[in-house]
Design a protein around this motif. Structure first.
Motif, PDB file in Angstrom:
ATOM      1  N   MET A 274       0.825  -1.177   0.000  1.00 16.16           N
ATOM      2  CA  MET A 274       0.000   0.000   0.000  1.00 16.16           C
ATOM      3  C   MET A 274       0.871   1.244   0.000  1.00 16.16           C
ATOM      4  SD  MET A 274      -2.583  -1.115   3.019  1.00 16.16           S
ATOM      5  CE  MET A 274      -1.333  -2.013   3.941  1.00 16.16           C
ATOM      6  N   ALA A 275       0.665   2.062  -0.910  1.00 17.78           N
ATOM      7  CA  ALA A 275       1.328   3.354  -0.866  1.00 17.78           C
ATOM      8  C   ALA A 275       0.548   4.248   0.086  1.00 17.78           C
ATOM      9  CB  ALA A 275       1.374   3.972  -2.258  1.00 17.78           C
ATOM     10  N   LEU A 276       1.180   5.263   0.530  1.00 18.78           N
ATOM     11  CA  LEU A 276       0.536   6.231   1.408  1.00 18.78           C
ATOM     12  C   LEU A 276       0.175   7.465   0.606  1.00 18.78           C
ATOM     13  CD1 LEU A 276       2.926   5.885   4.458  1.00 18.78           C
ATOM     14  CD2 LEU A 276       0.689   4.832   4.162  1.00 18.78           C
ATOM     15  N   ILE A 277      -0.690   8.280   1.168  1.00 19.03           N
ATOM     16  CA  ILE A 277      -1.094   9.530   0.541  1.00 19.03           C
ATOM     17  C   ILE A 277      -1.132  10.607   1.628  1.00 19.03           C
ATOM     18  CG2 ILE A 277      -3.562   9.066   0.825  1.00 19.03           C
ATOM     19  CD1 ILE A 277      -3.982  10.406  -1.919  1.00 19.03           C
ATOM     20  N   ILE A 278      -0.787  11.822   1.257  1.00 23.45           N
ATOM     21  CA  ILE A 278      -0.821  12.950   2.180  1.00 23.45           C
ATOM     22  C   ILE A 278      -2.102  13.730   1.923  1.00 23.45           C
ATOM     23  CG2 ILE A 278       0.324  15.075   2.922  1.00 23.45           C
ATOM     24  CD1 ILE A 278       2.982  13.777   2.027  1.00 23.45           C
ATOM     25  N   LYS A 279      -2.889  13.901   2.969  1.00 19.35           N
ATOM     26  CA  LYS A 279      -4.163  14.611   2.843  1.00 19.35           C
ATOM     27  C   LYS A 279      -3.944  16.122   2.809  1.00 19.35           C
ATOM     28  CE  LYS A 279      -6.950  13.191   6.020  1.00 19.35           C
ATOM     29  NZ  LYS A 279      -7.679  12.572   7.139  1.00 19.35           N
ATOM     30  N   ASP A 280      -4.990  16.831   2.440  1.00 17.65           N
ATOM     31  CA  ASP A 280      -4.889  18.292   2.313  1.00 17.65           C
ATOM     32  C   ASP A 280      -4.815  19.012   3.656  1.00 17.65           C
ATOM     33  OD1 ASP A 280      -7.525  18.017   3.141  1.00 17.65           O
ATOM     34  OD2 ASP A 280      -8.384  18.984   1.369  1.00 17.65           O
ATOM     35  N   THR A 281      -4.761  18.264   4.750  1.00 22.86           N
ATOM     36  CA  THR A 281      -4.533  18.873   6.060  1.00 22.86           C
ATOM     37  C   THR A 281      -3.042  19.132   6.291  1.00 22.86           C
ATOM     38  OG1 THR A 281      -4.541  16.677   7.064  1.00 22.86           O
ATOM     39  CG2 THR A 281      -6.595  17.919   7.148  1.00 22.86           C
ATOM     40  N   CYS A 282      -2.220  18.757   5.324  1.00 25.05           N
ATOM     41  CA  CYS A 282      -0.771  18.977   5.390  1.00 25.05           C
ATOM     42  C   CYS A 282      -0.481  20.467   5.546  1.00 25.05           C
ATOM     43  CB  CYS A 282      -0.123  18.450   4.108  1.00 25.05           C
ATOM     44  SG  CYS A 282       1.640  18.774   3.954  1.00 25.05           S
ATOM     45  N   THR A 283       0.451  20.784   6.453  1.00 27.68           N
ATOM     46  CA  THR A 283       0.825  22.181   6.691  1.00 27.68           C
ATOM     47  C   THR A 283       2.180  22.522   6.069  1.00 27.68           C
ATOM     48  OG1 THR A 283       1.877  21.622   8.789  1.00 27.68           O
ATOM     49  CG2 THR A 283      -0.468  22.249   8.860  1.00 27.68           C
ATOM     50  N   ASN A 284       2.728  21.598   5.265  1.00 27.85           N
ATOM     51  CA  ASN A 284       4.027  21.814   4.618  1.00 27.85           C
ATOM     52  C   ASN A 284       5.137  22.084   5.628  1.00 27.85           C
ATOM     53  OD1 ASN A 284       2.889  21.505   2.029  1.00 27.85           O
ATOM     54  ND2 ASN A 284       2.225  23.629   2.062  1.00 27.85           N
ATOM     55  N   CYS A 285       5.147  21.310   6.680  1.00 23.86           N
ATOM     56  CA  CYS A 285       6.128  21.524   7.743  1.00 23.86           C
ATOM     57  C   CYS A 285       7.526  21.017   7.382  1.00 23.86           C
ATOM     58  CB  CYS A 285       5.651  20.852   9.035  1.00 23.86           C
ATOM     59  SG  CYS A 285       5.676  19.044   8.966  1.00 23.86           S
ATOM     60  N   ASP A 286       7.638  20.267   6.291  1.00 26.25           N
ATOM     61  CA  ASP A 286       8.923  19.746   5.806  1.00 26.25           C
ATOM     62  C   ASP A 286       9.497  18.614   6.655  1.00 26.25           C
ATOM     63  OD1 ASP A 286       8.935  21.695   3.731  1.00 26.25           O
ATOM     64  OD2 ASP A 286       9.787  23.152   5.123  1.00 26.25           O
ATOM     65  N   MET A 287       8.702  17.986   7.501  1.00 27.65           N
ATOM     66  CA  MET A 287       9.215  16.915   8.346  1.00 27.65           C
ATOM     67  C   MET A 287       9.318  15.583   7.600  1.00 27.65           C
ATOM     68  SD  MET A 287       9.861  18.210  11.329  1.00 27.65           S
ATOM     69  CE  MET A 287       9.987  16.773  12.361  1.00 27.65           C
ATOM     70  N   CYS A 288       8.400  15.304   6.708  1.00 27.14           N
ATOM     71  CA  CYS A 288       8.327  13.985   6.083  1.00 27.14           C
ATOM     72  C   CYS A 288       9.346  13.756   4.974  1.00 27.14           C
ATOM     73  CB  CYS A 288       6.922  13.725   5.546  1.00 27.14           C
ATOM     74  SG  CYS A 288       6.351  14.919   4.311  1.00 27.14           S
ATOM     75  N   GLU A 289       9.554  14.738   4.130  1.00 27.55           N
ATOM     76  CA  GLU A 289      10.390  14.554   2.938  1.00 27.55           C
ATOM     77  C   GLU A 289      11.788  14.008   3.253  1.00 27.55           C
ATOM     78  OE1 GLU A 289      11.945  16.928  -0.988  1.00 27.55           O
ATOM     79  OE2 GLU A 289      11.658  18.034   0.873  1.00 27.55           O
ATOM     80  N   PRO A 290      12.536  14.601   4.178  1.00 30.51           N
ATOM     81  CA  PRO A 290      13.892  14.098   4.406  1.00 30.51           C
ATOM     82  C   PRO A 290      13.923  12.726   5.092  1.00 30.51           C
ATOM     83  CG  PRO A 290      13.400  15.879   5.934  1.00 30.51           C
ATOM     84  CD  PRO A 290      12.266  15.803   4.963  1.00 30.51           C
ATOM     85  N   GLU A 291      12.804  12.283   5.652  1.00 28.42           N
ATOM     86  CA  GLU A 291      12.765  11.000   6.347  1.00 28.42           C
ATOM     87  C   GLU A 291      12.503   9.820   5.424  1.00 28.42           C
ATOM     88  OE1 GLU A 291      13.563  10.523   9.523  1.00 28.42           O
ATOM     89  OE2 GLU A 291      13.961  12.669   9.671  1.00 28.42           O
ATOM     90  N   CYS A 292      12.029  10.057   4.229  1.00 22.89           N
ATOM     91  CA  CYS A 292      11.652   8.979   3.319  1.00 22.89           C
ATOM     92  C   CYS A 292      12.887   8.297   2.732  1.00 22.89           C
ATOM     93  CB  CYS A 292      10.770   9.505   2.194  1.00 22.89           C
ATOM     94  SG  CYS A 292      10.230   8.199   1.069  1.00 22.89           S
ATOM     95  N   PRO A 293      13.083   7.002   3.011  1.00 25.25           N
ATOM     96  CA  PRO A 293      14.263   6.305   2.494  1.00 25.25           C
ATOM     97  C   PRO A 293      14.183   6.010   1.001  1.00 25.25           C
ATOM     98  CG  PRO A 293      12.855   4.754   3.651  1.00 25.25           C
ATOM     99  CD  PRO A 293      12.256   6.133   3.848  1.00 25.25           C
ATOM    100  N   ASN A 294      13.011   6.197   0.408  1.00 22.94           N
ATOM    101  CA  ASN A 294      12.826   5.914  -1.019  1.00 22.94           C
ATOM    102  C   ASN A 294      12.750   7.173  -1.880  1.00 22.94           C
ATOM    103  OD1 ASN A 294      12.567   3.108  -0.488  1.00 22.94           O
ATOM    104  ND2 ASN A 294      10.456   3.440   0.126  1.00 22.94           N
TER     105      ASN A 294
END
Length: 85
Positions: A1-21
């Motif tokens: 299952m892939a994940l999806i980011i909902k429109d409640t995202c605040t663009n905090c920049d926390m997720c992007e650098p954590e993704c190993p893929n």
């Protein structure tokens, strides 16, 4: 299952650098997850790191349009990271 980011995202920049893929990138308005690269961190971690670091509850969820088994996610991991195997 892939994940999806909902429109409640605040663009905090926390997720992007954590993704190993490198599956997460900034889209038109919020961060987006490329379902071709998302393995829900299978092969790396016990749980998706983007979900773990996201400060917004239930902002990153399973993408109902991209349901995959754990074996499929492991296969995708093997394809993406053949250099690690």
């Amino acid at each position: 299952m892939a994940l999806i980011i909902k429109d409640t995202c605040t663009n905090c920049d926390m997720c992007e650098p954590e993704c190993p893929n490198d599956a997460i990138s900034f889209g038109d308005e919020i961060y987006e997850i490329n379902p071709q690269l998302c393995t829900e961190c299978v092969g790396f971690y016990e749980e998706p790191t983007c979900v773990k670091v996201c400060p917004i509850n239930n902002c990153i969820i399973v993408d109902p349009d991209n349901i995959e088994t754990e074996d499929e996610l492991l296969g995708k991991f093997a394809e993406i990271h053949s250099d690690l195997l």
